[in-house]
Enzyme design. Structure first.
Site, mmCIF file in Angstrom:
data_model
loop_
_atom_site.group_PDB
_atom_site.id
_atom_site.type_symbol
_atom_site.label_atom_id
_atom_site.label_comp_id
_atom_site.label_asym_id
_atom_site.label_seq_id
_atom_site.Cartn_x
_atom_site.Cartn_y
_atom_site.Cartn_z
ATOM 1 N N GLY A 183 0.637 -1.330 -0.150
ATOM 2 C CA GLY A 183 -0.055 -0.034 -0.059
ATOM 3 C C GLY A 183 0.995 1.199 -0.101
ATOM 4 O O GLY A 183 0.316 2.226 0.064
ATOM 5 N N SER A 209 5.988 -12.668 -4.442
ATOM 6 C CA SER A 209 4.954 -12.663 -5.370
ATOM 7 C C SER A 209 5.094 -11.662 -6.330
ATOM 8 O O SER A 209 5.858 -10.281 -6.175
ATOM 9 C CB SER A 209 3.692 -12.799 -4.700
ATOM 10 O OG SER A 209 3.384 -13.578 -3.957
ATOM 11 N N ARG A 210 4.571 -11.556 -7.423
ATOM 12 C CA ARG A 210 4.438 -10.479 -8.293
ATOM 13 C C ARG A 210 3.190 -9.488 -7.712
ATOM 14 O O ARG A 210 2.537 -9.936 -6.774
ATOM 15 C CB ARG A 210 4.058 -10.892 -9.671
ATOM 16 C CG ARG A 210 5.019 -11.882 -10.445
ATOM 17 C CD ARG A 210 4.789 -12.026 -12.026
ATOM 18 N NE ARG A 210 5.675 -12.912 -12.733
ATOM 19 C CZ ARG A 210 6.801 -12.521 -12.936
ATOM 20 N NH1 ARG A 210 7.410 -11.476 -12.903
ATOM 21 N NH2 ARG A 210 7.672 -13.450 -13.553
ATOM 22 N N ILE A 212 -0.256 -7.892 -6.691
ATOM 23 C CA ILE A 212 -1.487 -8.065 -6.536
ATOM 24 C C ILE A 212 -2.480 -6.912 -6.795
ATOM 25 O O ILE A 212 -3.248 -7.000 -7.869
ATOM 26 C CB ILE A 212 -1.810 -8.766 -5.133
ATOM 27 C CG1 ILE A 212 -0.954 -9.820 -4.926
ATOM 28 C CG2 ILE A 212 -3.308 -9.004 -5.042
ATOM 29 C CD1 ILE A 212 -1.256 -10.288 -3.485
ATOM 30 N N THR A 213 -2.009 -5.812 -6.023
ATOM 31 C CA THR A 213 -2.888 -4.633 -6.377
ATOM 32 C C THR A 213 -1.863 -3.234 -6.600
ATOM 33 O O THR A 213 -2.336 -2.302 -6.747
ATOM 34 C CB THR A 213 -3.647 -4.315 -5.327
ATOM 35 O OG1 THR A 213 -2.975 -4.149 -4.049
ATOM 36 C CG2 THR A 213 -4.681 -5.548 -5.204
ATOM 37 N N SER A 214 -0.542 -3.333 -6.701
ATOM 38 C CA SER A 214 0.522 -2.229 -6.607
ATOM 39 C C SER A 214 0.980 -2.337 -7.905
ATOM 40 O O SER A 214 0.911 -3.145 -8.851
ATOM 41 C CB SER A 214 1.587 -2.540 -5.747
ATOM 42 O OG SER A 214 2.328 -3.596 -6.140
ATOM 43 N N ASP A 271 -8.101 -8.118 -0.430
ATOM 44 C CA ASP A 271 -6.915 -8.641 0.139
ATOM 45 C C ASP A 271 -7.177 -8.517 1.516
ATOM 46 O O ASP A 271 -6.746 -7.564 2.443
ATOM 47 C CB ASP A 271 -5.743 -7.595 -0.042
ATOM 48 C CG ASP A 271 -4.326 -8.059 0.202
ATOM 49 O OD1 ASP A 271 -4.314 -9.334 0.627
ATOM 50 O OD2 ASP A 271 -3.528 -7.364 0.042
ATOM 51 N N SER A 279 -1.182 -16.110 3.298
ATOM 52 C CA SER A 279 -0.267 -16.045 2.151
ATOM 53 C C SER A 279 0.919 -15.730 2.647
ATOM 54 O O SER A 279 1.884 -16.255 2.008
ATOM 55 C CB SER A 279 -0.969 -15.061 1.345
ATOM 56 O OG SER A 279 -0.083 -14.592 0.228
ATOM 57 N N LYS A 303 -2.396 1.035 2.794
ATOM 58 C CA LYS A 303 -3.196 -0.221 2.996
ATOM 59 C C LYS A 303 -3.995 -0.272 4.330
ATOM 60 O O LYS A 303 -4.967 -0.661 4.493
ATOM 61 C CB LYS A 303 -2.701 -1.543 2.402
ATOM 62 C CG LYS A 303 -3.544 -2.772 2.440
ATOM 63 C CD LYS A 303 -2.763 -4.131 2.144
ATOM 64 C CE LYS A 303 -2.391 -3.850 0.569
ATOM 65 N NZ LYS A 303 -1.888 -5.265 -0.035
#
Length: 505
Positions: A183, A209-210, A212-214, A271, A279, A303
């Site tokens: 966030g 991870s790649r 998600i929302t960023s 999320d 996760s 976030k």
């Protein structure tokens, strides 16, 4: 009778060349006799078998006169084809799948009933086996959204670890890791922290991870600099050689169900707290981590928006860590504005290189934050006395040891890459003179994504001011970058709709 039916339900497989990511999808003609006889329709779940391999796929029905499929053929998406290991024209058997018992547990959770470790295990196993459609996965995620207690989060975490591969590091003892809740655009401290920790002799197998929302995740940013799609053997080799890695976790089968859940979460823009903790923890435990640092940025447009929410999340992480037998140290940090100058894979990579190379114009906030977090890691792992971790971390950075270690890690992963060039750019100028009062993290992240980030590596935003900076009318506040003219215009239209993205007073 069953054998005769299986013979009747055979079709020739055709690879249709459609990438459906991790969801197996099948395509059948609307005049297919099997469709009619079995009652298959749009979105039906079908089992497709070839020899000893089988998958559950979601069915799409295509018009017979569209020319996409010949009579007697079934089309398969890229991932479905690969999972069945097919060759073109090979016959497959198509049938109704067996009933998935674990769906009853999903319904139980929808009505807010607690689930046991065994029930979570059954759900996760069925998701891993491809028995859930995206609709079922979305139902599970929605049912769990902010409705899991600590025990349930621990159960879900264990289940996600159990269906994947786990790394072990028998000679390392303490294995450290770090995760940021997110966030906060540009907060790319992980490569800096990993380099410092490895230079100090710690073991840090960092898989990320790649996004998600960023506009960029660590894996997206590192992919600008080196290869990140490493398999399990390559990760082991890099870590054994250099003490650390900076890899994408998708090829390593570490908590593989997490990647499936993230794909659906991304589509839902969801999320939730419990899923977030499960996760993060499943990935870290699967990587063999014993000591985990959690960065929780807090700010009005981050976030996590309030201190009380951050404290509650911190407590959940600590309690789940105790349940799972690992040391978890959550730290609440300032999330009031973006970190560094770059937002998007290329620009965040440039900031990371500037800090590691000790460039004079390196963003001070990114450097200081990286050193602070690295210092906590050094103290957690016993490499430094409490209160002295930051000084050791800064020494490892300023001496060049961290930069040499970063280069070595990149070389071990496939070598440093040449940075891509920006093709199209546009600057936003200050409409009046004044000082920067606030910067909206969420709107700035949305702007970078509309410009093409993270899929377009050289797309995003270069932020040219910080809160408190004085600007004159006409001074540049940010630079918007894109790889195509269309994406630049698309992002510009959003910029015109949100003039308060950077507030002046």
């Amino acid at each position: 009778m069953e054998e005769a039916n299986n013979q009747q339900n055979r079709l020739s497989a055709t690879r249709v060349g459609i990438d459906t990511y991790q969801e197996s999808v099948a395509y059948m003609r609307d005049d297919c006799l099997i469709c009619r006889a079995e009652g298959f329709g749009v979105q039906t779940r079908v089992e497709i078998r070839s020899g000893e391999r089988s998958i559950i796929a979601r069915l799409n029905v295509v018009e017979s006169d569209a020319g996409m499929l010949s009579p007697g053929h079934i089309g398969l998406s890229k991932v479905a084809w690969e999972r069945l290991a097919l060759t073109d024209g090979r016959e497959v058997n198509v049938s109704h799948p067996a009933w998935v018992n674990s769906l009853s547990y999903v319904r139980r959770k929808i009505f807010d009933q607690p689930l046991t470790r065994e029930q979570f295990g059954a759900i996760v196993l069925d998701i891993q086996a491809g028995r859930y459609t995206d609709v079922h996965i979305a139902s599970f995620l929605t049912a769990c959204a902010n409705r899991l207690d600590v025990d349930e989060v621990a159960h879900l975490t264990r289940a996600m670890v159990d269906v994947g591969t786990c790394l072990t590091w028998p000679d390392s003892g303490v294995v450290v890791d770090k995760h940021c809740i997110g966030g906060l655009p540009g907060n790319r401290t992980t490569p800096i922290l990993v380099s410092i920790a490895a230079a100090a002799g710690l073991t840090m197998p960092k898989t990320s991870s790649r996004s998600i929302t960023s506009p960029a995740g660590t894996a997206d940013t590192m992919e600008v600099l080196t290869r990140v799609d490493l398999d399990m053997d390559r990760i082991r080799s890099v870590v054994q050689q250099e003490g650390a890695c900076l890899a994408w976790g998708g090829n390593a089968s570490l908590s593989p169900v997490d990647d499936i859940l993230i794909r659906v979460e991304k589509a839902m823009d969801l999320d939730s707290e419990g899923q977030l903790v499960a996760s993060v923890m499943s990935k870290k435990i699967a990587a063999g981590s014993t000591h985990i640092l959690i960065d929780i940025p807090v700010g009005p447009t981050a976030k996590v928006r309030t201190r009380s929410s951050a404290e509650a999340l911190k407590k959940v992480f600590e309690q789940v860590g105790q349940c799972l037998g690992v040391v978890v140290c959550p730290v609440i940090t300032d999330g009031s504005q973006p970190i560094g100058r770059g937002i998007g894979p290329l620009f965040e990579a440039e900031d990371v290189l500037a800090v590691l190379q000790n460039q004079d114009d390196a963003p001070a906030d990114l450097r200081d934050r990286g050193v602070m977090l690295a210092g906590l890691i050094l103290e957690m792992a016993g490499r430094s006395e409490v209160g002295h971790g930051q000084s050791l971390a800064r020494e490892l950075l300023t001496s060049g040891a961290a930069w040499h270690k970063f280069k070595a890690i990149c070389e071990a992963q496939g070598g440093l890459r040449k940075l891509p060039r920006v093709r199209y750019r546009r600057r936003l100028e200050a409409p009046v003179s004044g000082s920067v009062k606030a910067i909206d993290n969420r709107k700035l992240a949305s702007l970078a994504k509309l410009a093409g980030a993270p899929n377009a590596k050289a797309a995003g935003v270069r932020l040219l001011v910080k809160v408190g900076d004085k600007v004159a009318k006409g001074n540049a506040l940010l630079e918007l970058c894109a790889e195509t003219k269309g994406e630049l215009r698309y992002a510009e239209s959003y910029l015109k709709q949100v003039p308060d993205m950077i507030q002046l007073q």
